[in-house]
Motif scaffolding. Sequence first.
Motif, PDB file in Angstrom:
ATOM      1  N   ILE A   2       0.855  -1.191   0.000  1.00 21.99           N
ATOM      2  CA  ILE A   2       0.000   0.000   0.000  1.00 21.99           C
ATOM      3  C   ILE A   2       0.893   1.243   0.000  1.00 21.99           C
ATOM      4  O   ILE A   2       1.723   1.415   0.890  1.00 21.99           O
ATOM      5  CB  ILE A   2      -0.901   0.010   1.240  1.00 21.99           C
ATOM      6  N   ALA A   3       0.714   2.076  -1.013  1.00 21.60           N
ATOM      7  CA  ALA A   3       1.533   3.297  -1.089  1.00 21.60           C
ATOM      8  C   ALA A   3       0.885   4.396  -0.249  1.00 21.60           C
ATOM      9  O   ALA A   3      -0.310   4.660  -0.376  1.00 21.60           O
ATOM     10  CB  ALA A   3       1.646   3.743  -2.547  1.00 21.60           C
ATOM     11  N   HIS A   4       1.643   4.973   0.628  1.00 18.49           N
ATOM     12  CA  HIS A   4       1.131   6.107   1.397  1.00 18.49           C
ATOM     13  C   HIS A   4       2.309   6.946   1.876  1.00 18.49           C
ATOM     14  O   HIS A   4       3.463   6.488   1.853  1.00 18.49           O
ATOM     15  CB  HIS A   4       0.263   5.633   2.575  1.00 18.49           C
ATOM     16  N   GLU A   5       1.972   8.148   2.303  1.00 16.93           N
ATOM     17  CA  GLU A   5       3.026   9.103   2.622  1.00 16.93           C
ATOM     18  C   GLU A   5       3.359   9.147   4.115  1.00 16.93           C
ATOM     19  O   GLU A   5       4.234   9.893   4.536  1.00 16.93           O
ATOM     20  CB  GLU A   5       2.596  10.499   2.177  1.00 16.93           C
ATOM     21  N   TYR A   6       2.655   8.360   4.880  1.00 18.62           N
ATOM     22  CA  TYR A   6       2.833   8.466   6.330  1.00 18.62           C
ATOM     23  C   TYR A   6       3.940   7.555   6.836  1.00 18.62           C
ATOM     24  O   TYR A   6       3.964   6.366   6.498  1.00 18.62           O
ATOM     25  CB  TYR A   6       1.535   8.104   7.056  1.00 18.62           C
ATOM     26  N   ARG A   8       5.729   5.547  10.051  1.00 18.73           N
ATOM     27  CA  ARG A   8       5.157   4.798  11.185  1.00 18.73           C
ATOM     28  C   ARG A   8       4.888   5.751  12.354  1.00 18.73           C
ATOM     29  O   ARG A   8       3.873   5.652  13.045  1.00 18.73           O
ATOM     30  CB  ARG A   8       6.170   3.716  11.598  1.00 18.73           C
ATOM     31  N   GLU A   9       5.805   6.702  12.545  1.00 12.85           N
ATOM     32  CA  GLU A   9       5.649   7.639  13.663  1.00 12.85           C
ATOM     33  C   GLU A   9       4.468   8.574  13.421  1.00 12.85           C
ATOM     34  O   GLU A   9       3.716   8.909  14.337  1.00 12.85           O
ATOM     35  CB  GLU A   9       6.926   8.468  13.863  1.00 12.85           C
ATOM     36  N   ARG A  10       4.325   8.998  12.170  1.00 11.67           N
ATOM     37  CA  ARG A  10       3.229   9.917  11.848  1.00 11.67           C
ATOM     38  C   ARG A  10       1.875   9.216  12.025  1.00 11.67           C
ATOM     39  O   ARG A  10       0.908   9.809  12.507  1.00 11.67           O
ATOM     40  CB  ARG A  10       3.394  10.425  10.406  1.00 11.67           C
ATOM     41  N   VAL A  11       1.820   7.951  11.635  1.00 11.01           N
ATOM     42  CA  VAL A  11       0.588   7.183  11.841  1.00 11.01           C
ATOM     43  C   VAL A  11       0.251   7.128  13.333  1.00 11.01           C
ATOM     44  O   VAL A  11      -0.889   7.387  13.745  1.00 11.01           O
ATOM     45  CB  VAL A  11       0.731   5.755  11.262  1.00 11.01           C
ATOM     46  N   ALA A  12       1.275   6.835  14.146  1.00  9.70           N
ATOM     47  CA  ALA A  12       1.037   6.742  15.598  1.00  9.70           C
ATOM     48  C   ALA A  12       0.555   8.080  16.149  1.00  9.70           C
ATOM     49  O   ALA A  12      -0.341   8.136  17.001  1.00  9.70           O
ATOM     50  CB  ALA A  12       2.320   6.304  16.296  1.00  9.70           C
ATOM     51  N   GLU A  13       1.151   9.139  15.644  1.00  8.78           N
ATOM     52  CA  GLU A  13       0.783  10.490  16.110  1.00  8.78           C
ATOM     53  C   GLU A  13      -0.671  10.818  15.755  1.00  8.78           C
ATOM     54  O   GLU A  13      -1.426  11.333  16.588  1.00  8.78           O
ATOM     55  CB  GLU A  13       1.720  11.496  15.449  1.00  8.78           C
ATOM     56  N   LEU A  14      -1.065  10.488  14.533  1.00  6.84           N
ATOM     57  CA  LEU A  14      -2.428  10.836  14.108  1.00  6.84           C
ATOM     58  C   LEU A  14      -3.461   9.928  14.774  1.00  6.84           C
ATOM     59  O   LEU A  14      -4.543  10.384  15.159  1.00  6.84           O
ATOM     60  CB  LEU A  14      -2.529  10.762  12.582  1.00  6.84           C
ATOM     61  N   LEU A  15      -3.124   8.655  14.931  1.00  6.98           N
ATOM     62  CA  LEU A  15      -4.052   7.758  15.620  1.00  6.98           C
ATOM     63  C   LEU A  15      -4.202   8.164  17.088  1.00  6.98           C
ATOM     64  O   LEU A  15      -5.249   7.964  17.695  1.00  6.98           O
ATOM     65  CB  LEU A  15      -3.581   6.303  15.511  1.00  6.98           C
ATOM     66  N   ALA A  16      -3.137   8.747  17.639  1.00  7.78           N
ATOM     67  CA  ALA A  16      -3.201   9.194  19.044  1.00  7.78           C
ATOM     68  C   ALA A  16      -4.173  10.354  19.216  1.00  7.78           C
ATOM     69  O   ALA A  16      -4.575  10.677  20.333  1.00  7.78           O
ATOM     70  CB  ALA A  16      -1.812   9.612  19.527  1.00  7.78           C
ATOM     71  N   ASP A  17      -4.550  10.968  18.119  1.00  9.62           N
ATOM     72  CA  ASP A  17      -5.443  12.126  18.173  1.00  9.62           C
ATOM     73  C   ASP A  17      -6.818  11.818  17.578  1.00  9.62           C
ATOM     74  O   ASP A  17      -7.674  12.690  17.494  1.00  9.62           O
ATOM     75  CB  ASP A  17      -4.783  13.274  17.379  1.00  9.62           C
ATOM     76  N   CYS A  98      -4.992  -0.814  14.883  1.00  6.24           N
ATOM     77  CA  CYS A  98      -4.969  -0.120  13.587  1.00  6.24           C
ATOM     78  C   CYS A  98      -3.532   0.035  13.081  1.00  6.24           C
ATOM     79  O   CYS A  98      -3.266  -0.063  11.877  1.00  6.24           O
ATOM     80  CB  CYS A  98      -5.621   1.254  13.715  1.00  6.24           C
ATOM     81  N   ASP A  99      -2.622   0.279  13.999  1.00  2.99           N
ATOM     82  CA  ASP A  99      -1.212   0.402  13.608  1.00  2.99           C
ATOM     83  C   ASP A  99      -0.727  -0.906  12.992  1.00  2.99           C
ATOM     84  O   ASP A  99      -0.087  -0.909  11.933  1.00  2.99           O
ATOM     85  CB  ASP A  99      -0.386   0.762  14.859  1.00  2.99           C
ATOM     86  N   ALA A 100      -1.050  -2.011  13.659  1.00  7.86           N
ATOM     87  CA  ALA A 100      -0.624  -3.315  13.140  1.00  7.86           C
ATOM     88  C   ALA A 100      -1.275  -3.600  11.782  1.00  7.86           C
ATOM     89  O   ALA A 100      -0.655  -4.209  10.900  1.00  7.86           O
ATOM     90  CB  ALA A 100      -0.987  -4.406  14.145  1.00  7.86           C
ATOM     91  N   GLU A 101      -2.493  -3.153  11.611  1.00  5.43           N
ATOM     92  CA  GLU A 101      -3.200  -3.373  10.334  1.00  5.43           C
ATOM     93  C   GLU A 101      -2.430  -2.724   9.179  1.00  5.43           C
ATOM     94  O   GLU A 101      -2.323  -3.303   8.096  1.00  5.43           O
ATOM     95  CB  GLU A 101      -4.613  -2.783  10.440  1.00  5.43           C
ATOM     96  N   ILE A 102      -1.883  -1.534   9.445  1.00  4.51           N
ATOM     97  CA  ILE A 102      -1.110  -0.855   8.399  1.00  4.51           C
ATOM     98  C   ILE A 102       0.220  -1.567   8.175  1.00  4.51           C
ATOM     99  O   ILE A 102       0.618  -1.819   7.030  1.00  4.51           O
ATOM    100  CB  ILE A 102      -0.870   0.626   8.762  1.00  4.51           C
TER     101      ILE A 102
END
Lengths: 145, 374
Positions: A2-6, A8-17, A98-102
């Motif tokens: 899956i192509a995306h710009e995020y 791993r840290e950015r994903v964690a940051e956004l999911l945290a919010d 959700c993090d693991a799903e990505i």
Amino acid sequence: MIAHEYSRERVAELLADAPEDELVDLADACLADGIELAVLTAPEVGSVAAQVREPIAHDHFFLGDVLACRAEVSLGGVRGWAMRLGDNRSATLAAAICDAEIVAERPQAVRVLELCARVEEIRRLAEADEWAQLAPTIVQFEELT
Amino acid sequence: MGYSGARGGLDAILAAESLVRGARNQDPAPWLTTEQITGRMRLAVDRVMGEGSLYHEETAADALRQAEGDVIEATHLVRAHQSTLPRLAVSEPIDPDEMVVLRRIVPAHRTPDGPQLLGRTSDYTGRILDRNAGPDGSTVTENEVDRAERDLSQRHPRRFSEMLREMDLMVDSRPVDGQLPESPFDLSRHPARPPAPRSAILASMARAETGSLIGTWYRSILGPEGNIHEVTLGEVRHGRLPLRVTHPHTGKPLQLGYIRASECEAIEDLDGPDEDRGRFDVGYGLCFGHNERKAIAMANLDIACRRFGDADGLEQVLLLTTDGLDSCGFLEHLKLPHYVTFRSMIDRKRAVRGVDGGIDEIAERHTEPIGRTC
């Protein structure tokens, strides 16, 4: 892949919010296909010691503790991790799933990434709205003579 | 110290606590929700977070409600709760230059880099008690600020001390290249005793009782030590600071979110014989939430402590007497039974006077008591 710009840290940051209800719904969807879930670290409420590097002499000091919650899971053998400010255990556990799903590039990963994008947009709008309210309080003091 | 072990009275103690709970929880007024407290009592909430040394608005709000609005008691509850929490991580060092300002004032300069942003304040308006206040649907009034001036970059203004540095008007206390910073002193693990590193003093002030810190600052202005003078504030800020931790799987930092904090720089005019009189030095204050008084007092006391702390005992005062839990805890314990200690004091008095009316004997020995004829 899956192509995306995020990152791993950015994903964690956004999911945290992200809002709890959306995270939990999404985590349920991730688990709906029967994938094996192991909770490696049950959601644990604790503190993050806020360390500051002050700007005058660059000394470091502890400002105090910040309440936070963390969790770690294994989703089909792939580890997901989350930490979130506050004490919301269910949102934190859902974010780890959700993090693991990505990371595992599983079917719901795209939806998780869409949630990340929505959180980004909500943040951007909130900041713009906040600034629209604050900016009128910019003042030019007159020179006292 | 020996206290009387008070025995018995358990029923009365439970009944007394029940009175507190009952009167608070069963008052006919509508229940005060956590959201009401965080939304309408934010400054009290921020103060409890700062003095309790735990950043979480809802926890502070719940503590305030349980403590019936007593900030010190709420702080006690929060600090006790904090002590039960596991430490999940130590944050990456927060860089205050990353603050997203909600308010920023530079009293030392009319036109500093970046805006003078009043933000949410009533500092410049008359405050008159409004007993009919209530939800009125008021919104922010749009004024005539040129929209071209509204630039998001203004939310990260360069700090005033940087201007002083550029003008070569500020003592440079930064470490030389390659010098690693000292590990910060951790008050939650060890009590600080003089002599202590600056990190211990800053951390002590960050969680000090606000009134105590202000009182100490005021004494330093007007009291016998008089070691604070000619101080001008460079920056007074309230804003959001990013909190980052290391991601355990990647080893890279991630931003958990923001915490609100108040910050102050206090510029001191150096005039000591061993000081660089051609430059200024700057004290620094930073605390949780919106509590400008505390940040200002902290910045002033930081520079005073760096200049005179060893000599006049200010360091000891800041480390040992400004914590609200310590001072109020000690004060409040005086209400506990002290029967045994006081009885022993009575016994000593009697012994001094001579048992059973030996007062005449004492009077003979001290025919001119101190103070009687002076």
